[in-house]
Design a protein around this motif. Sequence first.
Motif, short mmCIF file in Angstrom:
data_model
loop_
_atom_site.label_atom_id
_atom_site.label_comp_id
_atom_site.label_asym_id
_atom_site.label_seq_id
_atom_site.Cartn_x
_atom_site.Cartn_y
_atom_site.Cartn_z
N ASP A 102 35.06 29.88 -4.95
CA ASP A 102 35.15 30.94 -5.95
C ASP A 102 35.25 30.27 -7.32
OD1 ASP A 102 35.64 33.20 -7.42
OD2 ASP A 102 37.60 33.63 -6.54
N THR A 151 41.81 40.11 -6.57
CA THR A 151 41.04 41.00 -7.44
C THR A 151 41.90 41.43 -8.62
OG1 THR A 151 41.71 42.94 -6.17
CG2 THR A 151 39.68 41.85 -5.49
N ILE A 173 33.86 38.54 -1.90
CA ILE A 173 34.38 37.47 -1.04
C ILE A 173 35.28 38.06 0.05
CG2 ILE A 173 35.96 35.49 -0.98
CD1 ILE A 173 34.81 34.71 -3.74
N GLY A 188 34.35 33.13 -13.74
CA GLY A 188 33.24 33.92 -14.25
C GLY A 188 32.82 33.44 -15.62
N LEU A 220 26.12 36.31 -8.84
CA LEU A 220 26.35 37.74 -8.68
C LEU A 220 25.94 38.50 -9.92
CD1 LEU A 220 27.98 36.46 -6.38
CD2 LEU A 220 29.76 38.16 -6.77
N LYS A 257 33.25 39.82 -7.90
CA LYS A 257 33.17 38.60 -7.07
C LYS A 257 34.26 38.52 -6.01
CE LYS A 257 33.65 34.93 -9.52
NZ LYS A 257 35.07 34.54 -9.27
N SER A 258 35.50 38.76 -6.43
CA SER A 258 36.61 38.69 -5.47
C SER A 258 36.47 39.74 -4.38
CB SER A 258 37.95 38.86 -6.19
OG SER A 258 38.17 37.80 -7.10
N THR A 289 25.46 43.21 -6.81
CA THR A 289 26.71 43.82 -6.35
C THR A 289 26.77 45.29 -6.74
OG1 THR A 289 27.88 43.24 -8.40
CG2 THR A 289 27.91 41.61 -6.61
N PHE A 305 30.25 30.86 -5.37
CA PHE A 305 29.99 32.21 -5.87
C PHE A 305 30.43 32.29 -7.33
CE2 PHE A 305 29.95 32.61 -1.39
CZ PHE A 305 29.24 33.76 -1.06
N ILE A 306 29.53 32.81 -8.17
CA ILE A 306 29.80 32.88 -9.60
C ILE A 306 29.09 34.09 -10.19
CG2 ILE A 306 27.82 31.44 -10.29
CD1 ILE A 306 29.70 30.17 -12.41
N GLY A 307 29.59 34.58 -11.31
CA GLY A 307 28.95 35.70 -11.98
C GLY A 307 29.71 36.07 -13.24
#
Length: 201
Positions: free
Chosen positions: A75, A52, A40, A78, A112, A36-37, A142, A28-30
Amino acid sequence: MNISTAEFICSNTKMEKLPEVRLPEFAFIGRSNVGKSSLINMLTKRKGLAKTSNTPGKTQTINHFIINNNWYLVDLPGYGFAKVAQTTRGTWEKMISQYLQQRLNLMNVFVLVDIRLTPQKNDLNFINRLGELAIPFAIVFTKADKLPKTKIQLQVDAYNKTLLEYWEELPKQFVTSAENALGREELLDYIETISKQYKKP
């Protein structure tokens, strides 16, 4: 998919220190601050599993979580807005690039995107780069709870209109919200389906 266990395994900056290549892996990346957190934690139903923060650039390592003892959730740091030194950002970019191109058990990258925003240049550049490298990916919109329901599809359509300037076929997409778990089952079912295709290198 029902998630019964979700455990943090390790944080690394070196490829050689990542977990053994034995299970399918989903990254997961963005852009920094895309949620993102929170996403997840929503997917795993484990509040606080991924840390977060209101400070962009909090994730600075490749973080592995093992889910149900049969796949890895990863994870990644970013990109974009993070207020970090240029040298640090360059180190992150190199680390991410190596991971994406060299990790043999990587099944899919979830990119994301904040559904409230117009298409951002760094998102589009990253998505197009994945295409050039033939790395499987899907787009995860998101923060859908921040928009009226009537506007959600309009935002997705506008994003897709931009994507079609670069792509002949649109990538797989999910609309999500960490606040109300929108899209959770669809995303997990997708992971479960792809996991079944995994063959250990």
